[in-house]
Design an enzyme around this catalytic site. Structure first.
Site, PDB file in Angstrom:
ATOM      1  N   ASN A 197       0.829  -1.212   0.000  1.00  0.00           N
ATOM      2  CA  ASN A 197       0.000   0.000   0.000  1.00  0.00           C
ATOM      3  C   ASN A 197       0.866   1.266   0.000  1.00  0.00           C
ATOM      4  OD1 ASN A 197      -2.842   1.168   0.432  1.00  0.00           O
ATOM      5  ND2 ASN A 197      -1.673   2.133   2.072  1.00  0.00           N
ATOM      6  N   THR A 223       8.681   9.421   8.684  1.00  0.00           N
ATOM      7  CA  THR A 223       8.636   9.397  10.150  1.00  0.00           C
ATOM      8  C   THR A 223      10.053   9.441  10.712  1.00  0.00           C
ATOM      9  OG1 THR A 223       8.482   7.737  11.901  1.00  0.00           O
ATOM     10  CG2 THR A 223       7.995   6.984   9.708  1.00  0.00           C
ATOM     11  N   SER A 267      10.603  -1.145  12.088  1.00  0.00           N
ATOM     12  CA  SER A 267       9.505  -2.103  11.876  1.00  0.00           C
ATOM     13  C   SER A 267       9.301  -2.193  10.370  1.00  0.00           C
ATOM     14  CB  SER A 267       8.204  -1.599  12.513  1.00  0.00           C
ATOM     15  OG  SER A 267       7.688  -0.517  11.750  1.00  0.00           O
ATOM     16  N   TYR A 269       6.702  -1.388   8.812  1.00  0.00           N
ATOM     17  CA  TYR A 269       6.073  -0.111   8.439  1.00  0.00           C
ATOM     18  C   TYR A 269       7.150   0.940   8.172  1.00  0.00           C
ATOM     19  CZ  TYR A 269       4.591   4.616   9.808  1.00  0.00           C
ATOM     20  OH  TYR A 269       4.424   5.974   9.887  1.00  0.00           O
ATOM     21  N   HIS A 270       8.110   1.044   9.089  1.00  0.00           N
ATOM     22  CA  HIS A 270       9.153   2.052   8.912  1.00  0.00           C
ATOM     23  C   HIS A 270       9.992   1.769   7.663  1.00  0.00           C
ATOM     24  CE1 HIS A 270       8.122   2.762  13.194  1.00  0.00           C
ATOM     25  NE2 HIS A 270       8.385   4.010  12.869  1.00  0.00           N
ATOM     26  N   LYS A 273       8.522   3.388   4.737  1.00  0.00           N
ATOM     27  CA  LYS A 273       8.801   4.827   4.666  1.00  0.00           C
ATOM     28  C   LYS A 273      10.201   5.085   4.106  1.00  0.00           C
ATOM     29  CE  LYS A 273       5.026   6.501   6.626  1.00  0.00           C
ATOM     30  NZ  LYS A 273       4.101   7.354   5.898  1.00  0.00           N
ATOM     31  N   GLN A 296       8.407  12.934  10.513  1.00  0.00           N
ATOM     32  CA  GLN A 296       7.410  13.382  11.469  1.00  0.00           C
ATOM     33  C   GLN A 296       7.623  12.701  12.817  1.00  0.00           C
ATOM     34  OE1 GLN A 296       4.157  15.339  10.994  1.00  0.00           O
ATOM     35  NE2 GLN A 296       4.850  15.181  13.095  1.00  0.00           N
ATOM     36  N   THR A 341       0.680   1.835  30.620  1.00  0.00           N
ATOM     37  CA  THR A 341       1.610   0.765  30.230  1.00  0.00           C
ATOM     38  C   THR A 341       2.848   1.296  29.519  1.00  0.00           C
ATOM     39  OG1 THR A 341       0.080   0.499  28.388  1.00  0.00           O
ATOM     40  CG2 THR A 341       0.096  -1.254  30.005  1.00  0.00           C
ATOM     41  N   TYR A 343       6.445   0.380  28.023  1.00  0.00           N
ATOM     42  CA  TYR A 343       7.107  -0.841  27.540  1.00  0.00           C
ATOM     43  C   TYR A 343       8.566  -0.882  28.030  1.00  0.00           C
ATOM     44  CZ  TYR A 343       3.263  -0.793  24.043  1.00  0.00           C
ATOM     45  OH  TYR A 343       2.046  -0.759  23.398  1.00  0.00           O
ATOM     46  N   GLU A 416      13.840  -2.979  20.435  1.00  0.00           N
ATOM     47  CA  GLU A 416      14.406  -1.622  20.478  1.00  0.00           C
ATOM     48  C   GLU A 416      15.290  -1.498  21.713  1.00  0.00           C
ATOM     49  OE1 GLU A 416      10.862   0.817  20.631  1.00  0.00           O
ATOM     50  OE2 GLU A 416      10.460   0.344  22.726  1.00  0.00           O
TER      51      GLU A 416
HETATM   52  N1  NAD Z   1      -0.032  10.284  13.430  1.00  0.00           N
HETATM   53  C1  NAD Z   1       1.261  10.255  13.723  1.00  0.00           C
HETATM   54  O1  NAD Z   1       1.670  10.351  14.876  1.00  0.00           O
HETATM   55  C2  NAD Z   1       2.265  10.105  12.600  1.00  0.00           C
HETATM   56  C3  NAD Z   1       3.627  10.124  12.928  1.00  0.00           C
HETATM   57  C4  NAD Z   1       4.561   9.982  11.915  1.00  0.00           C
HETATM   58  C5  NAD Z   1       4.137   9.837  10.607  1.00  0.00           C
HETATM   59  N2  NAD Z   1       2.807   9.811  10.317  1.00  0.00           N
HETATM   60  C6  NAD Z   1       2.400   9.623   8.910  1.00  0.00           C
HETATM   61  O2  NAD Z   1       1.433  10.594   8.551  1.00  0.00           O
HETATM   62  C7  NAD Z   1       0.504  10.039   7.632  1.00  0.00           C
HETATM   63  C8  NAD Z   1      -0.912  10.248   8.128  1.00  0.00           C
HETATM   64  O3  NAD Z   1      -1.039   9.678   9.415  1.00  0.00           O
HETATM   65  P1  NAD Z   1      -2.423   9.607  10.178  1.00  0.00           P
HETATM   66  O4  NAD Z   1      -2.095   9.450  11.616  1.00  0.00           O
HETATM   67  O5  NAD Z   1      -3.287  10.711   9.735  1.00  0.00           O
HETATM   68  O6  NAD Z   1      -2.978   8.219   9.636  1.00  0.00           O
HETATM   69  P2  NAD Z   1      -4.481   7.844   9.216  1.00  0.00           P
HETATM   70  O7  NAD Z   1      -4.524   6.373   9.045  1.00  0.00           O
HETATM   71  O8  NAD Z   1      -5.443   8.441  10.175  1.00  0.00           O
HETATM   72  O9  NAD Z   1      -4.630   8.559   7.809  1.00  0.00           O
HETATM   73  C9  NAD Z   1      -4.234   7.981   6.598  1.00  0.00           C
HETATM   74  C10 NAD Z   1      -5.419   8.027   5.656  1.00  0.00           C
HETATM   75  O10 NAD Z   1      -4.984   7.512   4.395  1.00  0.00           O
HETATM   76  C11 NAD Z   1      -5.968   6.640   3.897  1.00  0.00           C
HETATM   77  N3  NAD Z   1      -5.314   5.677   3.004  1.00  0.00           N
HETATM   78  C12 NAD Z   1      -4.335   4.782   3.291  1.00  0.00           C
HETATM   79  N4  NAD Z   1      -4.023   4.084   2.191  1.00  0.00           N
HETATM   80  C13 NAD Z   1      -4.810   4.536   1.193  1.00  0.00           C
HETATM   81  C14 NAD Z   1      -4.947   4.202  -0.167  1.00  0.00           C
HETATM   82  N5  NAD Z   1      -4.248   3.220  -0.723  1.00  0.00           N
HETATM   83  N6  NAD Z   1      -5.843   4.883  -0.914  1.00  0.00           N
HETATM   84  C15 NAD Z   1      -6.590   5.889  -0.367  1.00  0.00           C
HETATM   85  N7  NAD Z   1      -6.514   6.235   0.930  1.00  0.00           N
HETATM   86  C16 NAD Z   1      -5.606   5.569   1.699  1.00  0.00           C
HETATM   87  C17 NAD Z   1      -6.593   5.983   5.117  1.00  0.00           C
HETATM   88  O11 NAD Z   1      -7.884   5.507   4.857  1.00  0.00           O
HETATM   89  C18 NAD Z   1      -6.566   7.129   6.122  1.00  0.00           C
HETATM   90  O12 NAD Z   1      -7.774   7.845   6.132  1.00  0.00           O
HETATM   91  C19 NAD Z   1       0.894   8.577   7.466  1.00  0.00           C
HETATM   92  O13 NAD Z   1       1.691   8.435   6.314  1.00  0.00           O
HETATM   93  C20 NAD Z   1       1.718   8.294   8.683  1.00  0.00           C
HETATM   94  O14 NAD Z   1       2.641   7.271   8.474  1.00  0.00           O
HETATM   95  C21 NAD Z   1       1.858   9.940  11.286  1.00  0.00           C
END
Ligand code: NAD
Length: 532
Positions: A197, A223, A267, A269-270, A273, A296, A341, A343, A416
């Site tokens: 994704n 991130t 991870s 996920y990371h 990124k 971020q 909690t 960790y 970690e």
């Molecule tokens: N929230 C945090 O603390 C944080 C920290 C570091 C980085 N980020 C990054 O910021 C971004 C947004 O984070 P968030 O907390 O708002 O996450 P979130 O999951 O609330 O928002 C992401 C949105 O993207 C949509 N999405 C994902 N894949 C999709 C796809 N293939 N097509 C269409 N829509 C899609 C999801 O439905 C969701 O609504 C992310 O990339 C996340 O990795 C967030």
């Protein structure tokens, strides 16, 4: 008196059609070679917004250009067309409202993947969120903001491309990824889902931008976790090594200036990124796209003026082990009367920023586009804290609300370091983009208690209470972590390393910052103003 981006020129402006009389992108040369050629031969551009100007040199500054309007976040392109990918998410929705309130033409896509993933795990946002149609209606009714929304999966390049052609975005904010480390560590299927994704979505987007809107800037969310926490104590530079960084080996020396710094993702996920980082870096190099890659810090909190304007405008907040970030989880636990909690040792240090401050940073980045071909990185963080320190802070604020909170150390399901140095460089936002953090940790935690202690939200927190304690181990094991120790706040001695946030503020004369602040004040209460 200058706003921070007053000196930027058409060269940075997405309305400048750089083909002009020479399509320098087609030359396939390095930035340096192009610069020399431009100096020699000159470069003429056209303006998509002011076609009557004909061909001219890209030297008009934002301050001089009638299309750029002063706001409290710097000059902003009038009615700037900003497309938000992932507009239904925690950050996407919040930013959409903020940009709309500033007069941007906001469009956005989402396929509601986040809502679906959370539902499948049996969890839910503890702050009620409304269906998109109602969100859009409320944005219009309450804030008079029109948002152009399409339900599109970013992986569907045809549909996304069609929408991009229709909107012709001048900036794209890419939030549309799966944002969770523990979710990516559940099992093989989840790891593949996250990487597919995120990585393929972003790669496809880059190709679409090349075809449809190469002048638009891409503000992409990475991130801080991309860097890991180097045990050597090496500072976490802003993505690229500074000019005076030196590599020494066998009596010889090289400058590392401008090279990407090493990444050590924590991870799967990371890792997605980090892969994005490289793909964006290459796209800027090959096709002259321009991007800010935002490393971020973890975001916490619930407040901006716009989301607080009406219950239908609230953004989501999750507290389960997969999607709840640490401060948000602690506040929910405090309200439930559950020991917070932490960790492992709780001495792990991470970077954080409040929602409202993070949104301000994004507006500043949007208003200050990079140059064509420029890949830049900003570390977006306002404070570094140990996890145990966050627990202490939440417990302290909880006491103001009448909650007697304990803290528990539990087994750490992640891989970690418990103790590690942590030195983060974040100089661009404060010094080049005029950002000063406005929301101290305790203030935002207080706002969270005010919202989350409302009876209907407490009921929602109770429903997901059993999903807060982690059971997803990086080892692949599946069992709920055991408690190691329960203690009262203030009774445990803090050990380990002291974090260091390097902002270099002192290197910039205060007089310069004061000048910027005076200029902002001169814009008046609303922050917006006409050009004098
Ligand atoms: N929230 C945090 O603390 C944080 C920290 C570091 C980085 N980020 C990054 O910021 C971004 C947004 O984070 P968030 O907390 O708002 O996450 P979130 O999951 O609330 O928002 C992401 C949105 O993207 C949509 N999405 C994902 N894949 C999709 C796809 N293939 N097509 C269409 N829509 C899609 C999801 O439905 C969701 O609504 C992310 O990339 C996340 O990795 C967030």
């Amino acid at each position: 008196m200058k706003l921070h981006n007053a000196h930027k020129t058409c060269w940075n402006c997405p309305a400048a059609i750089l083909k002009g009389n020479v399509d320098f992108r087609a030359c396939g040369q390095s930035l340096e070679a192009i610069r020399q050629r431009i100096e020699r031969e000159g470069l003429l551009i056209e303006c998509a917004r002011l076609p009557d100007l004909g061909h001219f040199e890209p030297t008009i500054t934002f301050e001089e250009c009638p299309e750029w309007r002063p706001t409290k976040y710097g000059y902003l392109l009038e009615n700037m067309r900003v497309m938000i990918l992932g507009i239904d998410g925690y950050l996407g929705w919040t930013l959409a409202l903020k940009l709309g309130a500033l007069g941007c033409e906001v469009s956005g896509v989402d396929c509601f993947l986040r809502r679906k993933m959370v539902r499948e795990l049996g969890a839910d946002s503890v702050v009620p969120i409304y269906p998109m149609e109602e969100r859009l209606k409320a944005a219009k009714e309450v804030l008079d903001i029109d948002i152009k929304f399409r339900k599109i999966n970013i992986l569907d390049r045809e549909k996304l491309g069609q929408f991009m052609r229709e909107v012709q975005p001048e900036a794209i904010v890419h939030y549309g990824e799966i944002p969770s480390a523990p979710y990516s560590m559940i099992d093989c299927d989840h790891a593949i889902q996250v990487q597919y994704n995120n990585v393929i979505g972003t790669l496809g987007l880059l190709f679409l931008m090349k075809e449809i809107c190469p002048e638009a800037s891409l503000i992409k969310l990475g991130t801080l976790g991309e860097y890991g926490a180097p045990l050597t104590g090496r500072p976490l530079f802003e993505g690229l090594f500074p000019a005076d960084a030196i590599l020494r080996w066998r009596g010889r020396e090289w400058s590392l200036g401008g090279e990407l710094t090493p990444r050590d993702p924590v991870s799967f996920y990371h890792v997605s990124k980090v892969q994005d980082t490289f793909n964006i870096y290459e796209a800027c190099k090959y096709w002259w796209l321009r991007s800010y890659d935002v490393m971020q810090g973890v975001i916490y909190g619930v407040h901006t003026d716009e989301v607080a304007a009406d219950p239908r405008l609230r953004t989501r907040l999750d507290v389960d082990e997969w999607f709840g970030t640490v401060v948000n989880r602690f506040v929910a636990q405090a309200i439930l009367g559950m020991p917070l909690t932490v960790y492992g040792e709780g001495e792990q240090i991470r970077g954080f920023i409040a929602l409202e401050d993070a949104m301000e940073c994004m507006v500043r980045l949007i208003s200050s586009p990079p140059e064509p071909g420029q890949y830049d990185v900003v570390n977006q963080v306002s404070g570094l804290y140990k996890v145990s320190e966050l627990a202490e802070t939440v417990a302290r604020v909880a006491a103001e609300f009448g909650y007697d909170v304990k803290i528990q150390r539990v087994e750490n399901p992640r891989v970690e370091a418990d103790y590690h140095p942590f030195e983060v460089v974040s100089t661009k936002l404060p010094n080049e983009l005029g950002f000063t953090p406005k929301v101290p940790l305790e203030v935002e935690i207080r706002r969270m208690f005010e919202l989350l202690t409302q009876p209907h939200i407490v009921e929602r927190i109770k429903k997901v209470a059993h999903l807060i304690r982690p059971r997803t181990w990086w080892s692949g094991e599946k069992r709920v972590v055991e408690t190691l120790e329960v203690y009262r706040p203030g009774t445990r001695r803090r050990r380990g390393f002291k974090p260091k946030l390097i902002t270099d503020r002192e290197r910039f004369p205060t007089s310069k910052m004061e000048e910027v602040e005076r200029a902002v004040e001169a814009l008046g209460e609303g922050g917006d103003g006409d050009k004098g």
